[in-house]
Design a protein around this motif. Structure first.
Motif, PDB file in Angstrom:
ATOM      1  N   LEU A 164     -27.456 -46.926  -9.282  1.00 37.58           N
ATOM      2  CA  LEU A 164     -27.449 -45.693  -9.046  1.00 37.58           C
ATOM      3  C   LEU A 164     -26.761 -45.011 -10.306  1.00 37.58           C
ATOM      4  O   LEU A 164     -27.762 -44.843 -11.788  1.00 37.58           O
ATOM      5  CB  LEU A 164     -27.973 -44.624  -8.206  1.00 37.58           C
ATOM      6  N   ASN A 165     -25.515 -44.777 -10.263  1.00 36.55           N
ATOM      7  CA  ASN A 165     -24.431 -44.126 -10.721  1.00 36.55           C
ATOM      8  C   ASN A 165     -24.244 -45.443 -11.923  1.00 36.55           C
ATOM      9  O   ASN A 165     -24.068 -45.333 -13.301  1.00 36.55           O
ATOM     10  CB  ASN A 165     -23.370 -43.907 -10.576  1.00 36.55           C
ATOM     11  N   TRP A 166     -24.005 -46.866 -11.257  1.00 35.39           N
ATOM     12  CA  TRP A 166     -24.144 -47.936 -12.368  1.00 35.39           C
ATOM     13  C   TRP A 166     -25.057 -47.979 -13.694  1.00 35.39           C
ATOM     14  O   TRP A 166     -24.761 -48.684 -14.947  1.00 35.39           O
ATOM     15  CB  TRP A 166     -23.439 -49.318 -11.967  1.00 35.39           C
ATOM     16  N   GLY A 167     -26.072 -47.848 -13.229  1.00 35.55           N
ATOM     17  CA  GLY A 167     -27.261 -47.924 -13.864  1.00 35.55           C
ATOM     18  C   GLY A 167     -27.463 -47.473 -15.223  1.00 35.55           C
ATOM     19  O   GLY A 167     -27.573 -48.157 -16.512  1.00 35.55           O
ATOM     20  N   PHE A 168     -27.129 -45.685 -15.083  1.00 32.51           N
ATOM     21  CA  PHE A 168     -26.417 -44.295 -16.358  1.00 32.51           C
ATOM     22  C   PHE A 168     -25.624 -45.511 -17.415  1.00 32.51           C
ATOM     23  O   PHE A 168     -25.007 -44.981 -18.588  1.00 32.51           O
ATOM     24  CB  PHE A 168     -26.371 -43.554 -15.216  1.00 32.51           C
ATOM     25  N   LEU A 197     -24.526 -54.640 -21.164  1.00 40.16           N
ATOM     26  CA  LEU A 197     -25.566 -54.727 -20.694  1.00 40.16           C
ATOM     27  C   LEU A 197     -24.973 -55.791 -18.907  1.00 40.16           C
ATOM     28  O   LEU A 197     -25.416 -55.760 -18.405  1.00 40.16           O
ATOM     29  CB  LEU A 197     -25.835 -56.239 -21.546  1.00 40.16           C
ATOM     30  N   HIS A 198     -23.720 -56.102 -19.291  1.00 41.55           N
ATOM     31  CA  HIS A 198     -23.438 -56.789 -17.659  1.00 41.55           C
ATOM     32  C   HIS A 198     -22.882 -56.098 -17.366  1.00 41.55           C
ATOM     33  O   HIS A 198     -23.342 -55.766 -16.254  1.00 41.55           O
ATOM     34  CB  HIS A 198     -21.481 -57.023 -17.572  1.00 41.55           C
ATOM     35  N   LEU A 199     -22.505 -54.228 -17.334  1.00 35.75           N
ATOM     36  CA  LEU A 199     -22.397 -52.839 -16.524  1.00 35.75           C
ATOM     37  C   LEU A 199     -24.066 -53.030 -15.924  1.00 35.75           C
ATOM     38  O   LEU A 199     -23.992 -52.736 -14.928  1.00 35.75           O
ATOM     39  CB  LEU A 199     -21.638 -52.134 -16.911  1.00 35.75           C
ATOM     40  N   LEU A 200     -24.516 -52.799 -16.758  1.00 35.47           N
ATOM     41  CA  LEU A 200     -26.376 -52.688 -16.288  1.00 35.47           C
ATOM     42  C   LEU A 200     -26.885 -53.404 -15.919  1.00 35.47           C
ATOM     43  O   LEU A 200     -27.505 -53.683 -14.255  1.00 35.47           O
ATOM     44  CB  LEU A 200     -27.044 -52.248 -17.680  1.00 35.47           C
ATOM     45  N   LEU A 201     -26.708 -54.874 -16.020  1.00 32.65           N
ATOM     46  CA  LEU A 201     -27.738 -55.882 -15.017  1.00 32.65           C
ATOM     47  C   LEU A 201     -27.085 -55.908 -14.009  1.00 32.65           C
ATOM     48  O   LEU A 201     -27.503 -56.730 -12.953  1.00 32.65           O
ATOM     49  CB  LEU A 201     -28.123 -57.299 -15.741  1.00 32.65           C
ATOM     50  N   LEU A 202     -25.678 -56.161 -13.779  1.00 33.00           N
ATOM     51  CA  LEU A 202     -24.615 -56.888 -12.005  1.00 33.00           C
ATOM     52  C   LEU A 202     -24.506 -55.645 -11.829  1.00 33.00           C
ATOM     53  O   LEU A 202     -24.095 -55.630 -10.231  1.00 33.00           O
ATOM     54  CB  LEU A 202     -24.006 -57.607 -12.291  1.00 33.00           C
ATOM     55  N   GLY A 203     -24.665 -54.430 -12.172  1.00 34.18           N
ATOM     56  CA  GLY A 203     -24.401 -53.044 -11.491  1.00 34.18           C
ATOM     57  C   GLY A 203     -25.088 -52.206 -10.867  1.00 34.18           C
ATOM     58  O   GLY A 203     -25.415 -51.303  -9.992  1.00 34.18           O
ATOM     59  N   ALA A 204     -26.449 -52.599 -11.641  1.00 35.47           N
ATOM     60  CA  ALA A 204     -27.935 -51.409 -11.304  1.00 35.47           C
ATOM     61  C   ALA A 204     -28.245 -52.162 -10.629  1.00 35.47           C
ATOM     62  O   ALA A 204     -28.356 -53.300 -10.825  1.00 35.47           O
ATOM     63  CB  ALA A 204     -28.199 -50.582 -12.746  1.00 35.47           C
ATOM     64  N   TYR A 205     -29.399 -51.463 -10.133  1.00 34.73           N
ATOM     65  CA  TYR A 205     -30.782 -51.286  -9.314  1.00 34.73           C
ATOM     66  C   TYR A 205     -31.645 -52.502 -10.250  1.00 34.73           C
ATOM     67  O   TYR A 205     -31.855 -51.662 -11.239  1.00 34.73           O
ATOM     68  CB  TYR A 205     -31.370 -49.636  -8.381  1.00 34.73           C
ATOM     69  N   PRO A 206     -32.329 -53.052  -8.997  1.00 34.52           N
ATOM     70  CA  PRO A 206     -32.856 -54.220  -9.828  1.00 34.52           C
ATOM     71  C   PRO A 206     -34.131 -52.938 -10.876  1.00 34.52           C
ATOM     72  O   PRO A 206     -34.649 -53.195 -11.926  1.00 34.52           O
ATOM     73  CB  PRO A 206     -33.665 -55.425  -9.119  1.00 34.52           C
ATOM     74  N   GLN A 207     -34.830 -52.556 -10.297  1.00 26.95           N
ATOM     75  CA  GLN A 207     -35.770 -51.553 -10.653  1.00 26.95           C
ATOM     76  C   GLN A 207     -35.122 -50.549 -11.370  1.00 26.95           C
ATOM     77  O   GLN A 207     -36.150 -50.284 -12.462  1.00 26.95           O
ATOM     78  CB  GLN A 207     -36.381 -50.414  -9.400  1.00 26.95           C
ATOM     79  N   GLN A 208     -34.322 -50.362 -11.240  1.00 28.52           N
ATOM     80  CA  GLN A 208     -33.690 -49.175 -12.538  1.00 28.52           C
ATOM     81  C   GLN A 208     -33.198 -49.649 -13.741  1.00 28.52           C
ATOM     82  O   GLN A 208     -33.341 -49.350 -14.632  1.00 28.52           O
ATOM     83  CB  GLN A 208     -31.895 -48.282 -11.462  1.00 28.52           C
ATOM     84  N   VAL A 209     -32.647 -51.420 -13.603  1.00 28.19           N
ATOM     85  CA  VAL A 209     -32.605 -51.734 -14.722  1.00 28.19           C
ATOM     86  C   VAL A 209     -33.471 -51.887 -15.714  1.00 28.19           C
ATOM     87  O   VAL A 209     -33.954 -51.939 -16.967  1.00 28.19           O
ATOM     88  CB  VAL A 209     -32.243 -53.410 -14.552  1.00 28.19           C
ATOM     89  N   ALA A 210     -35.230 -52.164 -14.701  1.00 27.56           N
ATOM     90  CA  ALA A 210     -36.379 -52.217 -16.031  1.00 27.56           C
ATOM     91  C   ALA A 210     -36.751 -50.700 -16.357  1.00 27.56           C
ATOM     92  O   ALA A 210     -37.442 -50.886 -17.104  1.00 27.56           O
ATOM     93  CB  ALA A 210     -37.337 -52.856 -14.546  1.00 27.56           C
TER      94      ALA A 210
END
Length: 228
Positions: A164-168, A197-210
């Motif tokens: 959740l925090n990696w997403g932000f 984008l690497h931080l977002l795609l591999l760090g965040a929850y998939p629904q959060q990415v979308a």
């Protein structure tokens, strides 16, 4: 001054982990090992967040396991049913650059998870501050936004769920990179966007990415079509 205040708040926020040897963990293991209940502990504990103990930390331990395998990355988790492919998302595993670097420094999965929890919150705060400053906000206003993402109610309540925090962190890193690219396009700034984008795609929850992709995408479209 804003950077100094941000650093002081983060150090104070994580002081028990940084200076007292604690780890970020959702609960103790009294229930798991069959020990009787004791009087209320001064430390908050909740099995509502038991995903950390039942899934995330065991997964991280598998990535840290040294069984003589030749490959640099784990591909199979043998401890669930008949086994399954190892996770390489949620901010865990050597495919994720932050944990890859950390794997050379920390073997203990509890310590590693705590370090990743601190890194996720700190990265969210730093990239938010950078993004807001790139927009021209006053340093104190930018600091307020950064602290909302590092010590605010929502984010401070989820250090046991890294994604959740990696997403932000990844989203604001990408937005900051876009602002820099609008000023001047350089190869290094494009590399920065790729890493964000690497931080977002591999760090965040998939629904959060979308969810974040829709918001950030609309913002980027607006900025690229209205920038001078």
């Amino acid at each position: 001054m804003a950077w100094g205040l941000l650093a002081l708040v983060l150090v104070a926020f994580f002081a028990p982990v940084l200076f007292r040897g604690y780890v970020v963990h959702a609960h103790d293991n009294r229930l798991e090992v069959g020990l009787p209940d004791e009087p209320a502990s001064p430390h908050r504990s909740s099995h509502l967040f038991q995903d950390q103990s039942t899934m995330f930390v065991p997964e991280l331990a598998e990535h840290r396991r040294d069984d003589g395998r030749a490959g640099w990355i784990s591909t199979w988790f043998p401890h669930a049913g008949l086994g399954r492919p190892t996770w390489h998302h949620f901010g865990i595993g050597r495919a994720f650059l932050v944990d890859h670097v950390l794997s050379f420094l920390v073997d203990d999965p509890y310590v590693a998870y705590s370090a990743l929890a601190i890194a996720a919150l700190a990265a969210a705060a730093v990239f938010t501050l950078l993004f807001l400053r790139a927009l021209g906000l006053d340093p104190i206003a930018a600091l307020a936004g950064a602290l909302a993402l590092s010590a605010g109610t929502f984010h401070a309540g989820w250090p046991t769920f890294l994604m959740l925090n990696w997403g932000f962190a990844g989203t604001f890193a990408a937005l900051w990179s876009v602002e820099l690219l609008l000023v001047r396009s350089t190869p290094l700034r494009w590399v920065g966007l790729v890493l964000a984008l690497h931080l977002l795609l591999l760090g965040a929850y998939p629904q959060q990415v979308a969810f974040h992709a829709w918001i950030a995408g609309a913002y980027v479209l607006f900025r690229t079509t209205t920038a001078p």
